[in-house]
Design a protein around this motif. Structure first.
Motif, PDB file in Angstrom:
ATOM      1  N   HIS A 111     -71.232 110.625 -62.604  1.00 14.27           N
ATOM      2  CA  HIS A 111     -69.899 110.173 -62.997  1.00 14.27           C
ATOM      3  C   HIS A 111     -68.867 111.278 -62.790  1.00 14.27           C
ATOM      4  N   ARG A 157     -64.080 107.194 -78.853  1.00 16.77           N
ATOM      5  CA  ARG A 157     -64.724 105.894 -79.028  1.00 16.77           C
ATOM      6  C   ARG A 157     -66.225 105.995 -78.752  1.00 16.77           C
ATOM      7  N   LEU A 159     -69.473 104.961 -76.918  1.00 16.90           N
ATOM      8  CA  LEU A 159     -69.798 104.430 -75.604  1.00 16.90           C
ATOM      9  C   LEU A 159     -71.045 103.551 -75.616  1.00 16.90           C
ATOM     10  N   ARG A 280     -56.886 111.469 -70.272  1.00 19.62           N
ATOM     11  CA  ARG A 280     -56.896 110.010 -70.103  1.00 19.62           C
ATOM     12  C   ARG A 280     -57.699 109.616 -68.875  1.00 19.62           C
ATOM     13  N   ASP A 284     -61.070 107.295 -68.650  1.00 20.73           N
ATOM     14  CA  ASP A 284     -61.088 106.080 -67.821  1.00 20.73           C
ATOM     15  C   ASP A 284     -62.244 106.072 -66.836  1.00 20.73           C
ATOM     16  N   GLY A 287     -65.826 108.044 -69.073  1.00 15.08           N
ATOM     17  CA  GLY A 287     -66.146 107.260 -70.265  1.00 15.08           C
ATOM     18  C   GLY A 287     -66.546 105.841 -69.921  1.00 15.08           C
ATOM     19  N   GLU A 288     -65.758 105.195 -69.077  1.00 13.36           N
ATOM     20  CA  GLU A 288     -66.078 103.817 -68.687  1.00 13.36           C
ATOM     21  C   GLU A 288     -67.369 103.757 -67.882  1.00 13.36           C
ATOM     22  N   GLY A 289     -67.589 104.749 -67.031  1.00 13.44           N
ATOM     23  CA  GLY A 289     -68.823 104.765 -66.247  1.00 13.44           C
ATOM     24  C   GLY A 289     -70.060 104.837 -67.122  1.00 13.44           C
ATOM     25  N   ALA A 291     -70.196 103.957 -70.296  1.00 11.33           N
ATOM     26  CA  ALA A 291     -70.266 102.731 -71.104  1.00 11.33           C
ATOM     27  C   ALA A 291     -70.915 101.587 -70.327  1.00 11.33           C
ATOM     28  N   ARG A 292     -70.721 101.566 -69.013  1.00 12.01           N
ATOM     29  CA  ARG A 292     -71.349 100.515 -68.203  1.00 12.01           C
ATOM     30  C   ARG A 292     -72.869 100.641 -68.171  1.00 12.01           C
ATOM     31  N   ARG A 294     -74.700 100.994 -70.797  1.00 13.24           N
ATOM     32  CA  ARG A 294     -75.085 100.759 -72.177  1.00 13.24           C
ATOM     33  C   ARG A 294     -76.540 100.276 -72.289  1.00 13.24           C
TER      34      ARG A 294
END
Length: 302
Positions: A111, A157, A159, A280, A284, A287-289, A291-292, A294
């Motif tokens: 990531h 947040r 993840l 930020r 984006d 963090g989002e990578g 979270a995917r 999970r």
């Protein structure tokens, strides 16, 4: 006492308790710390530290007042730096990130490569450290942590959840009767464990409570080395599913994750830095990578 660096020196020695460690914190050598501290005490005409056996330095009452003042000055300086950084809209410059060894080894780096491709002007400095680095003191700008942050000045947040179970090499299981059906069967196996001084680590504490000491045939303070040892056939290792479920040479020795060891993965920053463009962007992309993934973190990919 016009030079802020003098009070920084006092604060570093107070926090470290020794000249050697303080020198490391300040990025100077031991002899320089010794010389500057002695010169400072002579100029002030007061002893700041008591020299104790074993090289330990303990604040005197006068030193305590100086260290407290230095800490207030540091807090103000850091708050000002965070205020300025929080308004930084540039997608360039340095971003210091901290992560555990296991996350950096297994999931994070790909990531970071995506982040680099998206934002080539940002230089990521990754501190791989199992200690909780201070975001208030700017030891890091962003932290990936295995626990929910308790500090009120942090923002972030969750993840994913983090599942743990036992892993081994297929060859070890073939020789030793195959996978186990429950944790109670661990007493018949060779176990890979933590160093005996590794108290306060959830997995280490669980092992010490549930497995007899004589079952441990190998100990190490590195979870990555736990997985390497298990892959080599030394025994069973208690490991996070995200580290091992997709790792060639390892299989689950216990099919289901251990509920008691369910953890979390959080991405956090200081509240003053959440508006920084670099921060930020990291949330984006990275963090989002994460979270995917999970399902992998929560043990649903095996």
């Amino acid at each position: 006492m016009e030079d802020w660096n003098e009070l920084r020196l006092v604060l570093a020695v107070a926090r470290a308790g020794s000249l050697t460690t303080a020198a490391g914190l300040l990025g100077i050598d031991h002899s320089t710390v010794f010389r500057r501290l002695n010169a400072f005490e002579q100029r002030q005409g007061v002893r700041v530290f008591e020299r104790l056996p074993g090289g330990t330095y303990q604040l005197t009452p006068a030193g305590e007042r100086m260290a407290a003042a230095a800490e207030r000055m540091e807090d103000e300086a850091l708050a000002l730096a965070r205020d300025i950084a929080g308004a930084d809209g540039r997608l360039s410059g340095r971003l210091r990130v901290t992560s555990s060894e296991t996350l950096a080894y297994s999931r994070l780096t790909k990531h970071l490569a995506e982040f680099r491709a998206a934002h080539p002007g940002i230089v990521v400095e990754l501190a791989i450290d199992n200690r909780v680095l201070s975001l208030s003191r700017r030891e890091a700008d962003v932290a990936l942590r295995p626990i929910r942050p308790k500090e009120g000045d942090l923002w972030g947040r969750k993840l994913a959840g983090v599942a743990w179970t036992f892993f081994a090499s297929q060859a070890y299981l073939d020789i030793n009767g195959g996978p186990i059906g429950e944790a109670a069967a661990l007493g018949a196996h060779a176990l890979i464990g933590w160093e005996e001084t590794a108290g306060g680590i959830m997995a280490a504490d669980w092992l010490e409570r549930n497995v007899a000491a004589e079952r441990f045939v190998y100990r190490t303070n590195s979870l990555v080395n736990h997985s390497v040892a298990a892959k080599a056939g030394i025994g069973l290792a208690l490991l996070p599913c995200y580290l091992c479920d997709n790792e060639p040479g390892l299989v689950r020795a216990l099919a289901e994750p251990i509920e008691e060891l369910s953890g979390e993965l959080w991405i956090v920053t200081h509240r003053d830095l959440k508006g920084t463009a670099r921060v930020r962007a990291f949330f984006d992309v990275v963090g989002e990578g994460l979270a995917r993934e999970r399902d992998l973190f929560e043990g649903r990919v095996a």
